[in-house]
Design an enzyme around this catalytic site. Structure first.
Site, mmCIF file in Angstrom:
data_model
loop_
_atom_site.group_PDB
_atom_site.id
_atom_site.type_symbol
_atom_site.label_atom_id
_atom_site.label_comp_id
_atom_site.label_asym_id
_atom_site.label_seq_id
_atom_site.Cartn_x
_atom_site.Cartn_y
_atom_site.Cartn_z
ATOM 1 N N HIS B 237 0.825 -1.206 0.000
ATOM 2 C CA HIS B 237 0.000 0.000 0.000
ATOM 3 C C HIS B 237 0.865 1.264 0.000
ATOM 4 O O HIS B 237 0.577 2.220 -0.697
ATOM 5 C CB HIS B 237 -0.913 -0.020 1.230
ATOM 6 C CG HIS B 237 -1.982 1.005 1.194
ATOM 7 N ND1 HIS B 237 -3.277 0.708 0.855
ATOM 8 C CD2 HIS B 237 -1.952 2.325 1.427
ATOM 9 C CE1 HIS B 237 -3.991 1.806 0.891
ATOM 10 N NE2 HIS B 237 -3.206 2.806 1.240
ATOM 11 N N HIS B 312 -10.574 2.324 -1.767
ATOM 12 C CA HIS B 312 -10.803 1.844 -0.403
ATOM 13 C C HIS B 312 -11.625 0.573 -0.482
ATOM 14 O O HIS B 312 -12.772 0.527 -0.055
ATOM 15 C CB HIS B 312 -11.494 2.924 0.438
ATOM 16 C CG HIS B 312 -10.830 3.142 1.753
ATOM 17 N ND1 HIS B 312 -11.497 3.507 2.884
ATOM 18 C CD2 HIS B 312 -9.526 3.024 2.141
ATOM 19 C CE1 HIS B 312 -10.643 3.612 3.886
ATOM 20 N NE2 HIS B 312 -9.456 3.335 3.462
ATOM 21 N N GLU B 535 -4.343 4.216 12.344
ATOM 22 C CA GLU B 535 -4.771 4.986 11.177
ATOM 23 C C GLU B 535 -6.036 5.773 11.482
ATOM 24 O O GLU B 535 -6.859 6.026 10.606
ATOM 25 C CB GLU B 535 -4.966 4.043 9.980
ATOM 26 C CG GLU B 535 -3.645 3.411 9.580
ATOM 27 C CD GLU B 535 -3.724 2.442 8.409
ATOM 28 O OE1 GLU B 535 -4.776 2.384 7.755
ATOM 29 O OE2 GLU B 535 -2.737 1.746 8.174
#
Lengths: 266, 978
Positions: B237, B312, B535
Site C-alpha cells: 500500500h 478503499h 490509522e
C-alpha cells in the site's frame, strides 16, 4: 473606522458550515462587503455582530447535525449570542438563513417568531424528508408578493433554485400554519409546472406542509429558506443555461441578495 | 458516577417500511410493525434534573418527539407491547459522532460533569417472530458485528439492557506502556515468516531477512514499534513494491496479432519506466507535480489544480458505510496535503449484481445490495458534510465484484500557484492536528496488501473505521487559513500506516524525533506502537517553523481544532520515536526508505483462446429489444437514484453535474466546474473504466479507458492539449504470473497513450491483491480493472458544450470510423457472451480527432456533442434526445465503416472508440467540414421535431423507430425500482 462604503455583511462560519464561500461571493456580487466570521470570534468578543448591517447563516451540516439539523448551532446561538442576536433582530436588521441556516433559525425559535419579535419556544420544525433521504435537485418556486419579507420583495416568480438537504420537511401544528398563512409569513412556496403550490414529489421535494419552502418573521427582516439562492447566483449554474444562453442572463438567486443589500443601503 | 438513559421516540411512531420490506424480501419474515427509538447513555455527574434538561434542550425536537429519562438501574419499558427490542450501538472505541455532539451541546449549555455519552438505536418489532428470525434480521439487516454491538431482548427485560448499557459506557482501563523487543536476530526463515503472519505485517521472506540483517549489524533486537514501522513503510500500500519491481515478461505463446504492443522482456519498474518516464518526456509547461506528492498538480492560469483518486476496497467489503466514508475522507486529505482546497469529488463504484440470490452468496461476504447501499451512504455522508460537490463517477455491476467490491474516491483541489510548499527545515515543529488517536484503523496498510478470506472480518476488524466528517471539515478550514497566512512549511495527511508513514516520509531527507506520550488519544490503554501505527482518521501532520508556531496554534484553538506539538525535524537523517523518553524507534532513514530489497517478479501472458464471436442479429425486432435492454442495463441506465443523494451543487461551481437536459434528468458526458467564483476558466473531469475489455486483453482495455476518459471531457469542451490523466489499477495477486502479465500490458497501454497523445499521467495508485480465498481454498481474483480519470481545462465557461439536442433541422455527424468491435461490449453481455473483437484505439487517429473536435468547438460550430461508449451509437443517439423534446433521424449507410461492419447490429452497438455524435447548424456545415479535415466524419442524419429515434439501416430500410419517451423510460428503470 472602516473606509469601505459597502455595507458589511456577516456570513457566519461554524464547524460544519460549508456554503459560506459561495454565499459570500453572492453577497459581494450584490454589492456587499462580505466577511466570513467564525461563531467563536463573536462569542469571544473578537468580532461584534452589532458592527454588521446584515447576518447570513449559510448552509452546511453545523456540528454534523447529529442532534437534528441545525439543533446544536441553535443551542450555541441561544447560549452564547442570545442578547446580541435579539438586539440585532429587534433593530430590524436583515437575518437570512439558507438551508442549514433556516434549520438553525427555526430550532432557535427565531422563526417563525412572535408578532413582537422576541425569541420564543421552537414552534415549527424541519423534519426528515418524506422520501427519507437526502435530495439534491432544482425546484421551481414562487414568492408571495404580499409578504412582509424584505428578501423576496418584488420577486413573484416562478423562478428556479436548487435544494440539497435531508431534513427540509416543514412541519408545524395547524394553528401555526393558519397564522403563518394569514400573516403572509409563508414567503416562499414550491410550485408545480402549472405554478400552483406543489403537494407532491418531486416538485415538492421533501413533503413540506402547504408547499412551504421559506418563511419570514412577522416583521419580515428574518427569513429562512431551504432552497439555495447561493447555488443559483450565476447564470451558468442554472441547468437551462447550456440550452439557452441568450435568455439566461442572471442567476435567479441574486434577487434575494440584492433585496438584502438594497434594504441595508436604503 | 451515575449512568442515565434518555429514550427519545417520535410522538407518533411510524413504521420503518424499508426494514419491513427488506425483512420480507430477504428473510421471508412478516413484521407487523417495526420502528426506531433513539437512545442516549449519559455517564458522569448526572441526576434526574440534568438528564431531563439535556433531553429537553438537546435531544428532543419539541414538535416531533417525546422523551423519557431513567437511571439505568431503574428503567421501565418504553413499549412493553412490542415482541422484541433490538439495541444496536457502535462498539466502544468506534467513532460515535452523535455522542460527541451531546458532549459539545452540554458544554455550550453550561452543563458540566458529563464524562461519557454513547448513542444507540433501539428497534421495536411486533409479529410472530422466533428468536432465530430476529437474530438473522439484526445481523443481516440492522447491525454490522464488526463495528457494532447488538442486544436482542424482550422489551420488558430491563436487566439485560442495563448490563448491556453498562458495558457500552464503560471506559477502558489504563495500561502501563510497554515497548517489547522482538527476538529476530536468531530466528530462522520459518520463524521469520511466522512473525510476519502473526503480526499482520505482510512482509515476505526477503524483506524479513533484510530486517534481520539490519538488526544483526545494529547488534540489538528490533522493538515492536520498529518492526511495525518497517511493515507499514514497506507495505504494498505504501511502497508499491510491485510497481517498483524488476519484472521479467514473456508470452506463453507467440503473439498472433500484428498489432501486438511492444513490451520489453525486462522492465525495471512499471511505475518508473511506463508511467513516470513518458510524463518526464512530455513535460508540458503547465505540469507542476507528477508522481511526487500526495496528488498530481497542474497550473491553470495563476491557480494550481491538484487531482488524486484513491481506492478503499477491502474496508468497503467488510464495513461498506465506514469503508467508503473513510475512503472519501482519505482522498480529500491527500489533496489537502498539497494545500489544495477540495472543490469536487468523483466516485466510481464496482459492485456485484444487485439481484444476486441470497442462496448464491459466498460465506463471509455481505450481499451486493447491502454493500452498495452502505457504500453510497458512506460517500454521501462524508462528501455532503464536507461540502464538496460529488460531480462525476460511474457505477458498474459485475459478478466479479461480489466478493471484492471496488470503491474509487477522487478529489480535485485548488490553490494559488505559489501555495504548494514542501520546504522542511531542521528545527521545524512536528504538529499533529485534528482527530484524536485511538486503536481504530490499526494495520490498514498491511491488511490492504493481503487477500480477503471468509475469516478476514474476525482477524482485522480494527482496520475498519467510521469517519467523522465534521472534524475533517474543521481541519480543512484551519489548514486553508494557515496556507493563506503561510504558517507552515509542509504538511501531509495521516493515512495508511498512520504517524509511522506520515512522519517517516516527511522526515526522510532531514531526520525527525517525535514523542508519542504527547499525542492526544481517544481513551487510555493504548500501547506506544499502537499510537505510532494507528490509522485513526481526520489527522494531518504539519511542519511548522518556530516563528509561526504561536499563530498556528492560536488559529487552531480559535476553531476548536486540537493541535499538538509532538516533536521536531532534525538534521541527522534518523527516525527517532520515544514514549515518555523510552525509545520505541531508532532507525536510519536510509534503511527505512531504501533498505527494502526490490522484488524480481515473473509475468507470463496467456493470450486469450480464440473465443466464440456470436453473429450479430440485424433483425429489426432483435435490434429494438437489444436497444431497450441496453438502456435498462444497470451499467448504462440512469444513476439518478444514487446521484440525487449526493450533493453535486454545493460550492456554487457546478456548471454541469452528473445530470443534464431541460428537466435535469438526462445523462451528461462529463462534469464541468468553475475554477474561481469570479473568472471564466473551468475544469472538466471524466472517467474511463471497462473491465470487460480487460477480460480479453488489458492492453486494449487501457487504451479504451484512456480514450473514454478523454472523449468525455473533449465532448464538453476541454482542451486536449491541457489534459492530464490519473491511473488506478485494481488487480489480483501480482505474484501470480498471469495476473502480473495483465498488469504489465495495461501499464504498457498507458505508456503508449501518454507518448502518442502527449497527455501526461500525473498521479496514480495501485490496489493489488484484490482476491478472495474461500473456505475451500479456491482463489478468485477480481476482473482486471483500470480506472482512468481525466482532468482537462475548459478555457472559457461560455464554451461548454451540451449533449442535449438543440434545434430541429440541425445536422448530425458521426465522427470516427465504426469497426466490427463487439468484443467485451454490453451488446454481447446481454447474450452472456464476451466475444473476441475487443475495441482497438487507433492512437494517432484518436489524437487527430480530439484536437480537430476541440478546434470546431472553440470556433462555436458545435451545438451538441455526445461521445459513443457502452451501447455504441444507438445508446448515444437515444441519450442525446433524453434532455430535449426533439428526435433524431439517422442513416447508417452514410456512416464511415469497415466492410465487415456492414451489419445493422454492429453499426448500432459496436463500441469502437474515438467516436462522437455531433450536432451542427446547416449554415456551419462548410466551416465544420473544413476544420475537421483529416478526421473520418460523415453526415448521417438530422434533428427532427418529433421526439422519435428513427434509423435507416445499412441496406436502406428502416431498422429502428422508437419514441424517445419509451427509450427514456427504459433508461430510467432504476428510478421505478428505487
Amino acid at each position: 473606522m472602516h473606509v469601505q462604503n459597502k455595507p458589511r455583511i456577516l456570513v457566519l462560519r461554524a464547524a460544519g458550515i460549508n456554503c459560506d464561500e459561495e454565499t459570500a461571493a453572492a453577497c459581494e456580487l450584490a454589492g456587499g462587503n462580505a466577511e466570513r466570521v467564525h461563531i467563536n470570534r463573536l462569542a469571544s468578543g473578537a468580532a461584534r455582530l452589532d458592527d454588521y448591517a446584515a447576518l447570513v447563516i449559510p448552509g452546511g451540516f453545523s456540528y454534523g447535525d447529529h442532534l437534528g439539523a441545525g439543533k446544536l448551532l441553535a443551542v450555541d446561538l441561544l447560549y452564547r449570542l442570545r442578547e446580541s442576536l435579539a438586539a440585532f433582530v429587534a433593530d430590524g436588521r436583515p437575518v437570512l438563513g439558507i438551508c442549514n441556516g433556516f434549520q438553525v433559525l427555526v430550532k432557535a425559535g427565531l422563526l417563525p417568531g412572535t408578532a413582537t419579535g422576541e425569541t420564543v419556544q421552537q414552534s415549527a420544525t424541519l423534519a426528515g424528508n418524506a422520501n427519507r433521504h437526502y435530495e439534491c435537485r432544482w425546484t421551481q418556486l414562487m414568492a408571495d408578493p404580499r409578504s412582509p419579507c424584505l428578501f423576496t420583495s418584488g420577486m413573484e416568480g416562478p423562478f428556479a433554485l436548487p435544494v440539497g438537504h435531508g431534513e427540509g420537511r416543514f412541519v408545524a401544528d395547524e394553528a401555526t400554519i393558519t397564522r403563518l398563512t394569514a400573516e403572509r409569513q409563508v414567503a416562499l412556496r414550491y410550485v408545480d409546472a402549472a405554478g400552483q403550490p406543489a403537494t407532491t414529489y418531486p416538485h415538492n421535494p421533501n413533503g413540506s406542509v402547504a408547499a412551504i419552502a421559506g418563511i419570514c418573521n412577522a416583521q419580515g427582516n428574518v427569513f429562512g429558506l431551504m432552497p439555495h439562492p447561493d447555488r443559483a447566483y450565476l447564470p451558468q449554474l442554472h441547468p437551462d443555461w447550456l440550452q439557452n444562453r441568450q435568455q439566461r442572463q442572471a442567476g435567479d438567486g441574486m434577487a434575494i441578495f440584492r433585496n438584502m443589500l438594497a434594504y441595508v443601503t436604503a | 458516577m451515575s449512568v442515565y438513559l434518555v429514550a427519545v421516540r417520535p410522538a407518533q411512531p411510524t413504521d420503518d417500511y424499508d426494514l419491513i420490506t427488506a425483512a420480507h424480501e430477504v428473510l421471508g419474515l412478516a413484521l407487523e410493525t417495526a420502528y426506531e427509538e433513539r437512545r442516549y447513555l449519559l455517564a458522569g455527574a448526572v441526576d434526574d434534573q440534568v438528564s431531563a434538561r439535556l433531553a429537553r434542550e438537546l435531544l428532543v425536537d419539541p414538535v416531533l418527539d417525546t422523551a423519557a429519562t431513567f437511571p439505568i438501574d431503574a428503567m421501565t419499558p418504553t413499549d412493553a407491547a412490542a415482541t422484541w427490542a433490538i439495541d444496536v450501538a457502535y462498539r466502544p472505541g468506534v467513532t460515535d459522532n452523535e455522542g460527541e455532539s451531546v458532549r459539545v451541546g452540554a458544554d455550550r449549555a453550561g452543563i458540566r460533569g458529563l464524562v461519557a455519552v454513547r448513542t444507540l438505536r433501539r428497534v421495536y418489532l411486533r409479529g410472530p417472530l422466533p428468536y432465530d428470525a430476529v437474530e438473522a434480521l439484526a445481523y443481516q439487516l440492522l447491525a454490522n458485528d464488526l463495528v457494532e454491538a447488538t442486544l436482542i431482548s424482550l422489551p420488558d427485560d430491563t436487566t439485560a439492557s442495563a448490563s448491556f448499557y453498562a458495558k457500552l459506557i464503560e471506559l477502558p482501563a489504563p495500561q502501563p506502556a510497554r515497548i517489547a523487543a522482538v527476538a529476530l536476530r536468531d530466528a530462522d526463515d520459518a520463524r521469520l515468516m511466522q512473525i510476519s503472519r502473526d503480526g499482520v505485517l505482510a512482509l515476505d521472506l526477503q524483506e524479513m531477512r533484510a530486517i534481520r540483517a539490519y538488526f544483526r549489524t545494529a547488534g540489538r533486537e528490533p522493538t515492536d514499534g520498529e518492526l511495525e514501522t518497517l511493515a507499514q513503510t514497506w507495505s504494498e500500500h505504501c511502497s508499491h513494491k510491485t510497481f517498483k519491481a524488476r519484472i521479467h515478461y514473456r508470452s506463453a505463446s507467440p503473439p498472433i496479432a500484428d498489432d501486438e504492443p511492444n513490451i520489453p522482456p525486462t522492465i525495471d519498474g512499471l511505475l518508473k519506466t511506463l508511467l513516470i518516464e513518458p510524463t518526464r518526456a512530455i513535460n508540458p509547461p503547465w505540469l507542476m507535480s507528477a508522481f511526487v506528492d500526495n496528488a498530481g498538480i497542474v497550473a491553470v492560469g495563476d491557480d494550481a489544480v491538484s487531482f488524486k483518486v484513491e481506492t478503499h476496497n477491502h474496508p468497503s467489503a467488510l464495513e461498506p458505510f465506514g469503508g467508503a466514508n473513510t475512503g472519501v475522507g482519505g482522498v480529500v486529505r491527500d489533496v489537502l496535503g498539497v494545500s489544495g482546497q477540495p472543490i469536487a469529488n468523483l466516485d466510481v463504484l464496482c459492485f456485484g449484481p444487485q439481484e444476486l440470490p441470497y442462496s448464491e452468496l459466498p460465506t463471509g461476504v455481505l450481499h451486493p445490495r447491502r454493500i452498495a447501499e452502505g457504500v453510497v451512504a458512506g460517500v454521501r455522508d462524508y462528501g455532503n458534510k464536507l461540502g464538496i460537490p460529488t460531480v462525476a463517477g460511474a457505477v458498474l455491476y459485475d459478478e466479479g465484484y461480489i466478493r471484492n467490491p471496488l470503491v474509487f474516491c477522487g478529489t480535485v483541489g485548488l490553490s494559488r500557484r505559489d501555495q504548494h510548499l514542501t520546504g522542511i527545515v531542521p528545527g521545524d515543529h512536528v504538529v499533529v492536528i485534528g482527530g484524536r488517536t485511538g486503536r481504530d484503523g490499526i494495520h490498514g496498510a498491511t491488511f490492504s496488501s493481503e487477500e480477503l478470506t471468509h475469516q478476514t472480518a474476525e482477524r482485522v476488524g480494527a482496520a475498519v473505521q467510521i469517519g467523522d466528517p465534521i472534524t475533517e471539515k474543521r481541519v480543512i478550514d484551519v489548514v486553508l487559513q494557515a496556507r493563506d497566512q503561510r504558517l507552515y512549511h509542509a504538511l501531509t495527511d495521516c493515512g495508511a500506516g498512520g504517524f509511522s508513514s506520515a512522519v517517516g516520509e516527511m522526515g526522510e531527507r532531514t531526520g525527525v524525533h517525535v514523542e508519542l506520550a504527547d499525542v492526544p488519544v481517544k481513551y487510555a490503554g493504548l500501547q506506544p506502537w499502537e499510537i505510532w501505527v494507528s490509522e485513526a482518521q481526520e489527522r494531518m501532520v504539519l511542519a511548522v517553523p518556530p516563528t509561526t508556531l504561536a499563530a498556528f496554534l492560536e488559529l487552531c484553538a480559535a476553531e476548536e481544532v486540537i493541535a499538538t506539538v509532538i516533536g521536531a525535524f532534525t538534521d541527522d537523517r534518523q527516525l527517532r520515536v520515544t514514549y515518555a523518553g523510552q525509545v520505541l524507534v531508532d532507525l536510519e532513514m536510509a534503511f527505512l526508505h531504501d533498505g527494502r530489497p526490490e522484488r524480481e517478479m515473473e509475468a507470463v501472458w496467456l493470450p486469450p483462446a480464440q473465443r466464440f464471436e456470436p453473429e450479430p442479429d440485424p433483425d429489426p425486432l432483435a435490434l429494438r429489444a437489444a436497444l431497450h435492454a441496453l438502456l435498462a442495463h444497470p451499467n448504462i441506465a440512469s444513476k439518478e437514484p444514487i446521484v440525487r443523494t449526493y450533493d453535486h451543487l454545493v460550492q456554487g461551481r457546478t456548471v454541469q453535474g452528473p445530470l443534464g437536459g431541460a428537466e435535469g434528468d438526462a445523462p451528461t458526458n462529463a462534469a464541468v466546474i468553475q475554477v474561481r467564483h469570479t473568472g471564466t476558466a473551468a475544469l472538466a473531469t471524466g472517467c474511463g473504466i471497462n473491465p470487460r475489455y480487460g477480460l480479453i486483453d488489458p492492453y486494449w482495455m487501457a487504451l479504451a479507458c484512456c480514450d473514454e476518459a478523454l472523449r468525455n471531457i473533449v465532448a464538453v469542451g476541454a482542451d486536449p492539449y491541457k489534459t492530464s490523466l490519473l491511473d488506478n489499477f485494481c488487480w489480483g495477486d501480482p505474484r501470480e504470473p498471469d495476473r502480473l502479465a495483465g498488469l504489465v500490458r495495461a501499464a504498457v497501454g498507458c505508456r503508449d497513450v501518454a507518448k502518442t497523445w502527449s497527455t501526461p499521467f500525473i498521479s496514480g495508485k495501485d490496489s493489488l491483491n484484490n482476491e478472495y480465498r474461500d473456505e475451500q481454498g479456491q482463489r478468485v481474483p477480481i476482473p482486471p480493472t483500470l480506472l482512468i480519470s481525466a482532468l482537462g481545462v475548459v478555457p472559457n465557461v461560455g464554451q461548454v458544450v451540451t449533449n442535449t439536442l438543440q434545434a430541429e433541422g440541425n445536422l448530425l455527424y458521426l465522427v470516427g470510423r465504426t469497426r466490427n468491435e463487439l468484443g467485451g461490449s454490453h451488446y454481447l453481455l446481454l447474450q452472456g457472451e464476451l466475444g473476441a473483437n475487443v475495441p482497438k484505439v487507433d492512437l494517432i487517429q484518436a489524437r487527430r480527432t480530439f484536437r480537430a473536435l476541440h478546434s470546431v468547438m472553440q470556433a462555436g460550430l458545435i451545438q451538441a456533442c455526445h461521445d459513443l461508449a457502452e451501447g455504441g451509437l444507438a445508446v448515444a443517439a437515444a441519450e442525446m434526445g433524453f434532455g430535449s423534446n426533439l428526435g433524431l433521424d439517422l442513416d447508417l449507410a452514410s456512416a464511415i465503416k469497415d466492410d465487415d461492419s456492414a451489419n445493422d447490429a454492429v453499426m448500432l452497438f459496436s463500441e469502437t472508440p474515438s467516436r462522437f455524435l455531433v450536432e451542427v447548424r446547416p449554415h456551419d456545415s462548410a466551416a465544420f467540414g473544413m476544420r475537421m479535415e483529416g478526421v473520418e466524419v460523415a453526415l448521417i442524419g438530422f434533428v427532427t421535431a418529433e421526439p422519435v429515434l428513427r434509423v435507416d439501416g445499412v441496406h436502406g430500410s428502416e431498422v429502428v423507430r422508437e419514441p424517445l419517451a419509451a427509450l427514456k423510460a427504459a433508461w430510467q428503470t432504476p428510478l421505478r425500482e428505487a
